[in-house]
Design a protein around this motif. Structure first.
Motif, short mmCIF file in Angstrom:
data_model
loop_
_atom_site.label_atom_id
_atom_site.label_comp_id
_atom_site.label_asym_id
_atom_site.label_seq_id
_atom_site.Cartn_x
_atom_site.Cartn_y
_atom_site.Cartn_z
N ASN A 178 8.55 -2.54 -1.14
CA ASN A 178 8.56 -1.37 -0.26
C ASN A 178 7.60 -1.56 0.91
OD1 ASN A 178 9.75 1.21 0.24
ND2 ASN A 178 7.85 2.21 -0.34
N ASP A 179 7.61 -2.78 1.45
CA ASP A 179 6.68 -3.11 2.53
C ASP A 179 7.37 -3.60 3.80
OD1 ASP A 179 7.61 -5.45 1.49
OD2 ASP A 179 5.64 -6.42 1.28
N GLU A 180 8.70 -3.43 3.85
CA GLU A 180 9.46 -3.84 5.03
C GLU A 180 10.06 -2.61 5.70
OE1 GLU A 180 9.58 -6.84 6.25
OE2 GLU A 180 8.37 -7.69 4.61
N PRO A 181 10.13 -2.58 7.03
CA PRO A 181 10.69 -1.41 7.70
C PRO A 181 12.20 -1.30 7.45
CG PRO A 181 10.30 -3.16 9.29
CD PRO A 181 9.68 -3.60 8.00
N LEU A 182 12.64 -0.10 7.20
CA LEU A 182 14.06 0.15 6.98
C LEU A 182 14.86 -0.31 8.19
CD1 LEU A 182 15.99 1.49 4.88
CD2 LEU A 182 15.76 3.59 6.21
N GLU A 216 1.37 3.08 4.66
CA GLU A 216 0.50 3.88 3.81
C GLU A 216 1.26 5.00 3.11
OE1 GLU A 216 -3.33 6.92 4.24
OE2 GLU A 216 -2.88 5.48 5.84
N HIS A 217 2.18 5.64 3.81
CA HIS A 217 2.87 6.79 3.26
C HIS A 217 4.28 6.46 2.76
CE1 HIS A 217 -0.25 9.66 4.44
NE2 HIS A 217 -0.37 8.95 5.54
N GLY A 218 4.68 5.20 2.87
CA GLY A 218 5.98 4.80 2.35
C GLY A 218 7.14 5.47 3.04
N VAL A 219 7.05 5.63 4.34
CA VAL A 219 8.08 6.32 5.12
C VAL A 219 9.00 5.30 5.79
CG1 VAL A 219 8.51 7.85 7.09
CG2 VAL A 219 6.64 8.33 5.51
N ARG A 222 2.77 1.81 12.45
CA ARG A 222 3.21 0.89 11.39
C ARG A 222 2.31 1.02 10.16
NH1 ARG A 222 4.74 -4.67 14.79
NH2 ARG A 222 6.19 -3.64 16.24
N ASN A 223 1.01 1.15 10.39
CA ASN A 223 0.10 1.36 9.27
C ASN A 223 0.41 2.65 8.53
OD1 ASN A 223 -1.32 -0.98 9.72
ND2 ASN A 223 -3.10 -0.01 10.65
N MET A 224 0.73 3.70 9.28
CA MET A 224 1.06 4.98 8.66
C MET A 224 2.36 4.89 7.87
SD MET A 224 -1.32 7.25 9.31
CE MET A 224 -0.60 8.90 9.28
N ARG A 225 3.33 4.15 8.37
CA ARG A 225 4.58 3.95 7.63
C ARG A 225 4.30 3.27 6.30
NH1 ARG A 225 9.16 2.95 11.28
NH2 ARG A 225 10.21 1.91 9.52
#
Length: 558
Positions: free
Chosen positions: A215-219, A205-208, A200-203
């Motif tokens: 842009n801070d919520e999971p798709l 940090e890299h905006g994936v 989750r941190n990597m998502r």
């Protein structure tokens, strides 16, 4: 070779030769003299000796930062020991050698001077001996290398530099999206680490796969769609499965295949099915093929297995990523682009990206964080020897037979075949972790220790006692039957726990739970298993223990 004393005197001799060059060439103080000019006056010296390892085949490597083709030399060593310190699959050796030779040729096309030490020329030369020979020949002022992915190789580099008294510049490997320092900072002093939180941190940090006004919520509103990616094929089987691209063998690869067949004839595995990318160009073709043909169906059945289905919809990109022919960022970007443009299933794409951005990066982080203890961890104190059929596939258990045979044929098995077939049997059969870890490192073409060891010792075998897994990955034969057709025609019956026809996977599973009942009862992730165990009558449990003792005493006969 001029002997150890000569090698130790290399650094001392540099000062005298570098002073002499100014006289011979009329150079101004501090002026750089090219390798060619040095050779012309018999100096045979260079500025940096850049060590490129077999899994560091990226042209944008930090090893080439400030590289000057007129001053620096690259050394690449094909060492027999890299195939013999574990009894390596022929295809694994062929992949590394072919990819290395192609990369060296690419460097030479760029007018980079490469001291390439071939295995069939320097027959029994170790990595360290090859580096020392190159140091003696080129007389560098320093040694440069990117972080090795194997602590054994890292130690060899340090020993080599100390022996010749040269500075060693080991540079961070920016191929990875999380540096070793960043991972250590994230892990802190926690005794228990979980990949999901790291992911989750990597998502973020890299905006994936992110959305929202910031842009801070999971798709899609959730981080993990793993529960949607565990479907079996059912009785109808997988149906049509698109095949991966075929790569024609050029002269380099043909020469390597012949060399491996000759020099490693007694090693396990086959070369007949060798079809792995050995250049960046081929790796890009493999990436495009997966994104175009298999990504859309990858997710739901990524855990499923079927007789004769070697690859399914899996990406087959791990070799290209681990050799660094592909960058993880471009792989993730390709999957995200396909998701957006083709409206693919989010669950499947997220599952694939999680393997790259989460699992792969996490495994590297814990490897460097927990070594060297990880190498010898044995939480359960298991001592059984690895059955000989792990090298032949000659076993009556069809699930193991199919997985091991496929591994020998291709040097490949997907994550469930590794985790829930060969790995799960390893833990319930009480096999010494180090023996099975060495087997994984030997037989899989994508195996490099930084990824293989934590995946095997930590995940499959629970050898570190749950440092980054919440429970052992064990199941009865019912799981194998549900996720494959391996049980069809097998002489063992997955539903039988003891007695004639009892499935060893099932018997050893219940015996394993029986032996650790108190511990697993206290774990919320395994407590339900123990409840099922306690429902058994005492005589049934005793029969399971008796049969398990017999099986554990003669694993080769199963």
């Amino acid at each position: 070779m001029r002997g150890l004393r000569a090698r130790n005197d290399v650094a001392q001799g540099l000062g005298e030769e570098l002073g002499r060059r100014e006289i011979l060439l009329g150079a101004l103080p501090g002026q750089q003299i090219s390798c060619v000019e040095r050779e012309e006056i018999g100096m045979s010296t260079c500025r940096h000796l850049v060590v490129v390892l077999g899994d560091q085949l990226n042209h944008d490597s930090a090893a080439f930062d400030d590289f000057d083709a007129t001053l620096d030399v690259v050394v690449m060593v094909e060492a027999r020991e890299e195939s013999t310190h574990v009894w390596s699959h022929k295809a694994r050796t062929a992949l590394f050698l072919s990819a290395m030779r192609h990369f060296a040729a690419e460097l030479q096309d760029k007018k980079i001077r490469v001291d390439y030490r071939k295995l069939d020329v320097h027959r029994d030369e170790s990595l360290q001996a090859g580096w020392l020979a190159a140091i003696e020949q080129h007389r560098p002022e320093s040694i440069v290398c990117v972080e090795p992915g194997d602590m054994r190789v890292w130690q060899a580099l340090n020993v080599t530099a100390a022996k010749v008294r040269l500075p060693l510049d080991i540079r961070a490997d920016r191929h990875f999206m999380c540096s070793r320092d960043a991972f250590a900072k994230w892990a802190g002093t926690s005794k228990s680490l979980r990949m999901e939180f790291f992911y989750r941190n990597m998502r973020r940090e890299h905006g994936v796969l992110m959305e929202g006004t910031k842009n801070d919520e999971p798709l899609g509103g959730q981080w993990n769609f793993d529960s949607e990616n565990r479907k079996s094929f059912g009785k109808s089987g997988p149906g049509f499965v698109p095949q991966p691209p075929q790569f024609a063998h050029d002269e380099i690869t043909r020469d390597v295949l012949a060399l491996v067949a000759r020099e490693f004839a007694a090693h396990p595995g086959s070369l007949e099915n060798f079809n792995w990318p050995v250049t960046r160009g081929e790796a890009l073709i493999a990436l495009k093929s997966f994104i175009d043909d298999r990504l859309d169906a990858f997710g739901p059945h990524q855990d499923a297995m079927w007789v004769g289905m070697a690859f399914g919809w899996h990406s087959l990109l791990s070799t290209s990523l681990n050799l660094k022919l592909l960058d993880p960022r471009e792989v993730i970007a390709a999957a995200e682009t396909a998701l957006q443009k083709r409206k693919l299933d989010l669950a499947g794409v997220e599952g694939f990206i999680r393997q790259i951005l989460g699992w792969r990066e996490f495994m590297r982080g814990v490897y460097f964080l927990d070594m060297p203890a990880m190498k010898t961890d044995n939480h359960f104190g298991h001592k059984n020897a690895l059955p000989t059929w792990y090298w032949t596939g000659d076993t009556g258990m069809n699930c193991l037979k199919q997985t091991v045979t496929q591994t020998l044929d291709y040097g490949y098995a997907h994550h469930i075949q590794r985790l829930m077939i060969t790995g799960m049997f390893g833990i319930t059969a009480e096999i010494e972790p180090q023996q099975l870890c060495d087997w994984y490192l030997a037989v899989y073409v994508d195996a490099v220790e930084w990824v293989e060891l934590p995946n095997t010792a930590g995940m499959a075998l629970f050898a570190n006692g749950g440092r980054f897994t919440s429970k052992p990955y064990v199941a009865s034969g019912a799981y194998v039957k549900r996720m494959s057709n391996y049980c069809n025609g097998c002489r063992y019956k997955p539903e039988i726990k003891s007695g004639p026809g009892a499935c060893p996977v099932t018997t050893l599973y219940w015996n394993f739970l029986d032996g650790h009942e108190k511990t697993f009862a206290a774990n919320p992730r395994t407590s339900l298993m123990i409840k099922n165990l306690t429902r058994m009558a005492d005589d049934e449990r005793a029969a399971i223990r008796a049969d398990a003792r017999q099986m554990l005493g003669n694993l080769d006969a199963l």
